[in-house]
Design a protein around this motif. Structure first.
Motif, PDB file in Angstrom:
ATOM      1  N   MET A   1       0.826  -1.184   0.000  1.00 52.98           N
ATOM      2  CA  MET A   1       0.000   0.000   0.000  1.00 52.98           C
ATOM      3  C   MET A   1       0.879   1.260   0.000  1.00 52.98           C
ATOM      4  O   MET A   1       0.569   2.220  -0.693  1.00 52.98           O
ATOM      5  N   PHE A   2       1.950   1.218   0.783  1.00 49.52           N
ATOM      6  CA  PHE A   2       2.872   2.349   0.878  1.00 49.52           C
ATOM      7  C   PHE A   2       3.420   2.710  -0.501  1.00 49.52           C
ATOM      8  O   PHE A   2       3.412   3.873  -0.904  1.00 49.52           O
ATOM      9  N   VAL A   3       3.874   1.714  -1.234  1.00 45.50           N
ATOM     10  CA  VAL A   3       4.469   1.939  -2.555  1.00 45.50           C
ATOM     11  C   VAL A   3       3.428   2.459  -3.548  1.00 45.50           C
ATOM     12  O   VAL A   3       3.725   3.337  -4.359  1.00 45.50           O
ATOM     13  N   VAL A   4       2.214   1.961  -3.471  1.00 46.18           N
ATOM     14  CA  VAL A   4       1.158   2.432  -4.379  1.00 46.18           C
ATOM     15  C   VAL A   4       0.898   3.921  -4.157  1.00 46.18           C
ATOM     16  O   VAL A   4       0.813   4.695  -5.114  1.00 46.18           O
ATOM     17  N   PHE A   5       0.799   4.334  -2.896  1.00 49.36           N
ATOM     18  CA  PHE A   5       0.618   5.759  -2.605  1.00 49.36           C
ATOM     19  C   PHE A   5       1.794   6.575  -3.136  1.00 49.36           C
ATOM     20  O   PHE A   5       1.604   7.634  -3.732  1.00 49.36           O
ATOM     21  N   LEU A   6       3.024   6.084  -2.916  1.00 47.50           N
ATOM     22  CA  LEU A   6       4.196   6.810  -3.402  1.00 47.50           C
ATOM     23  C   LEU A   6       4.169   6.964  -4.917  1.00 47.50           C
ATOM     24  O   LEU A   6       4.476   8.041  -5.448  1.00 47.50           O
ATOM     25  N   LEU A   7       3.796   5.905  -5.621  1.00 57.09           N
ATOM     26  CA  LEU A   7       3.722   5.973  -7.085  1.00 57.09           C
ATOM     27  C   LEU A   7       2.662   6.952  -7.558  1.00 57.09           C
ATOM     28  O   LEU A   7       2.916   7.775  -8.446  1.00 57.09           O
ATOM     29  N   VAL A   8       1.479   6.889  -6.980  1.00 61.55           N
ATOM     30  CA  VAL A   8       0.389   7.785  -7.388  1.00 61.55           C
ATOM     31  C   VAL A   8       0.775   9.241  -7.137  1.00 61.55           C
ATOM     32  O   VAL A   8       0.620  10.101  -8.011  1.00 61.55           O
ATOM     33  N   ILE A   9       1.293   9.520  -5.952  1.00 62.86           N
ATOM     34  CA  ILE A   9       1.688  10.887  -5.608  1.00 62.86           C
ATOM     35  C   ILE A   9       2.788  11.372  -6.543  1.00 62.86           C
ATOM     36  O   ILE A   9       2.745  12.504  -7.039  1.00 62.86           O
ATOM     37  N   SER A  10       3.771  10.530  -6.831  1.00 63.32           N
ATOM     38  CA  SER A  10       4.892  10.911  -7.700  1.00 63.32           C
ATOM     39  C   SER A  10       4.438  11.209  -9.118  1.00 63.32           C
ATOM     40  O   SER A  10       4.854  12.212  -9.717  1.00 63.32           O
ATOM     41  N   LEU A  18       1.162  18.877  -8.665  1.00 58.43           N
ATOM     42  CA  LEU A  18       0.177  18.887  -7.583  1.00 58.43           C
ATOM     43  C   LEU A  18       0.350  17.639  -6.731  1.00 58.43           C
ATOM     44  O   LEU A  18       0.580  16.553  -7.257  1.00 58.43           O
ATOM     45  N   ILE A  19       0.217  17.823  -5.441  1.00 61.03           N
ATOM     46  CA  ILE A  19       0.093  16.687  -4.530  1.00 61.03           C
ATOM     47  C   ILE A  19      -1.246  16.898  -3.840  1.00 61.03           C
ATOM     48  O   ILE A  19      -1.412  17.825  -3.052  1.00 61.03           O
ATOM     49  N   LEU A  20      -2.191  16.061  -4.172  1.00 58.93           N
ATOM     50  CA  LEU A  20      -3.585  16.264  -3.784  1.00 58.93           C
ATOM     51  C   LEU A  20      -3.839  15.919  -2.319  1.00 58.93           C
ATOM     52  O   LEU A  20      -3.432  14.856  -1.840  1.00 58.93           O
ATOM     53  N   ASP A  21      -4.562  16.826  -1.643  1.00 58.15           N
ATOM     54  CA  ASP A  21      -4.906  16.613  -0.237  1.00 58.15           C
ATOM     55  C   ASP A  21      -5.724  15.345  -0.037  1.00 58.15           C
ATOM     56  O   ASP A  21      -5.530  14.631   0.941  1.00 58.15           O
ATOM     57  N   LYS A  22      -6.648  15.055  -0.966  1.00 59.82           N
ATOM     58  CA  LYS A  22      -7.504  13.885  -0.774  1.00 59.82           C
ATOM     59  C   LYS A  22      -6.698  12.588  -0.822  1.00 59.82           C
ATOM     60  O   LYS A  22      -7.076  11.609  -0.188  1.00 59.82           O
ATOM     61  N   ILE A  23      -5.594  12.566  -1.519  1.00 68.46           N
ATOM     62  CA  ILE A  23      -4.714  11.384  -1.505  1.00 68.46           C
ATOM     63  C   ILE A  23      -3.880  11.381  -0.225  1.00 68.46           C
ATOM     64  O   ILE A  23      -3.714  10.340   0.412  1.00 68.46           O
ATOM     65  N   LEU A  24      -3.377  12.550   0.166  1.00 68.20           N
ATOM     66  CA  LEU A  24      -2.537  12.624   1.360  1.00 68.20           C
ATOM     67  C   LEU A  24      -3.311  12.265   2.632  1.00 68.20           C
ATOM     68  O   LEU A  24      -2.741  11.660   3.552  1.00 68.20           O
ATOM     69  N   ILE A  25      -4.573  12.623   2.685  1.00 62.77           N
ATOM     70  CA  ILE A  25      -5.378  12.287   3.867  1.00 62.77           C
ATOM     71  C   ILE A  25      -5.480  10.774   4.020  1.00 62.77           C
ATOM     72  O   ILE A  25      -5.262  10.230   5.106  1.00 62.77           O
ATOM     73  N   TRP A  26      -5.780  10.081   2.922  1.00 62.47           N
ATOM     74  CA  TRP A  26      -5.874   8.619   2.981  1.00 62.47           C
ATOM     75  C   TRP A  26      -4.510   7.984   3.249  1.00 62.47           C
ATOM     76  O   TRP A  26      -4.420   6.970   3.947  1.00 62.47           O
ATOM     77  N   PHE A  27      -3.479   8.579   2.704  1.00 64.03           N
ATOM     78  CA  PHE A  27      -2.117   8.103   2.949  1.00 64.03           C
ATOM     79  C   PHE A  27      -1.782   8.226   4.440  1.00 64.03           C
ATOM     80  O   PHE A  27      -1.237   7.292   5.046  1.00 64.03           O
ATOM     81  N   GLY A  69       6.687  23.680  -2.214  1.00 60.09           N
ATOM     82  CA  GLY A  69       5.238  23.746  -2.290  1.00 60.09           C
ATOM     83  C   GLY A  69       4.551  23.189  -1.056  1.00 60.09           C
ATOM     84  O   GLY A  69       5.110  22.390  -0.318  1.00 60.09           O
ATOM     85  N   GLY A  70       3.318  23.599  -0.870  1.00 55.78           N
ATOM     86  CA  GLY A  70       2.521  23.121   0.254  1.00 55.78           C
ATOM     87  C   GLY A  70       2.264  21.632   0.190  1.00 55.78           C
ATOM     88  O   GLY A  70       2.175  20.961   1.220  1.00 55.78           O
ATOM     89  N   GLY A  71       2.141  21.085  -1.009  1.00 53.53           N
ATOM     90  CA  GLY A  71       1.938  19.646  -1.151  1.00 53.53           C
ATOM     91  C   GLY A  71       3.129  18.857  -0.651  1.00 53.53           C
ATOM     92  O   GLY A  71       2.971  17.802  -0.028  1.00 53.53           O
ATOM     93  N   ASP A  72       4.331  19.359  -0.901  1.00 53.03           N
ATOM     94  CA  ASP A  72       5.545  18.698  -0.422  1.00 53.03           C
ATOM     95  C   ASP A  72       5.584  18.692   1.105  1.00 53.03           C
ATOM     96  O   ASP A  72       5.970  17.696   1.722  1.00 53.03           O
TER      97      ASP A  72
END
Length: 146
Positions: A1-10, A18-27, A69-72
């Motif tokens: 799961m960790f790697v999937v989130f990293l790939l999607v965010i990257s 953009l690094i989306l808040d809705k992905i970061l919240i679930w992460f 950036g704020g996403g970072d």
């Protein structure tokens, strides 16, 4: 799961800056669940990791007037909930090293120009992946040099 989130965010950060808040919240939620229920990590360690990761990049953003950036910032805070304090600090260090080398390569190969935006999220993700796999060994090796 960790790697999937990293790939999607990257991928999103590289393509759209953009690094989306809705992905970061679930992460972040997944990190808390994994570490508290499955991994039995000390909650204080992941909280300090989150605060340290976010705060350091926030200070860099303030000092550079938007160079980060704020996403970072939020990405590093969420990573802290997965990695804990030591591995979050290692991830920060490695992300700057990898980011510097990667940026130089992108410029040297003329993939990016000097005025082009180079997203930092993919470099953070690579550093987090390395930290997750080899972080404790890297820290042990480094401390043995002292």
């Amino acid at each position: 799961m960790f790697v999937v989130f990293l790939l999607v965010i990257s991928i999103i950060d590289y393509d759209y800056q953009l690094i989306l808040d809705k992905i970061l919240i679930w992460f972040a939620i997944a990190g808390v669940i994994f570490n508290t229920l499955i991994n039995n990590t000390i909650v204080l360690d992941i909280l300090w990791g989150s605060v340290a990761g976010g705060a350091i990049l926030f200070l860099i953003a303030l000092l550079t007037k938007g160079g980060m950036g704020g996403g970072d910032i939020k990405f590093m805070a969420a990573l802290g909930l997965w990695l804990g304090l030591k591995l979050t600090l290692l991830t920060l260090f490695l992300s700057f090293v990898i980011g510097g080398i990667g940026s130089l390569l992108l410029l040297a190969l003329k993939i990016k120009g000097r005025k082009d935006f180079i997203p930092f999220g993919p470099f953070i993700a690579v550093a987090a992946f390395i930290s997750m796999l080899y972080g404790h060994e890297i820290i042990t090796w480094y401390l043995s040099l002292l």
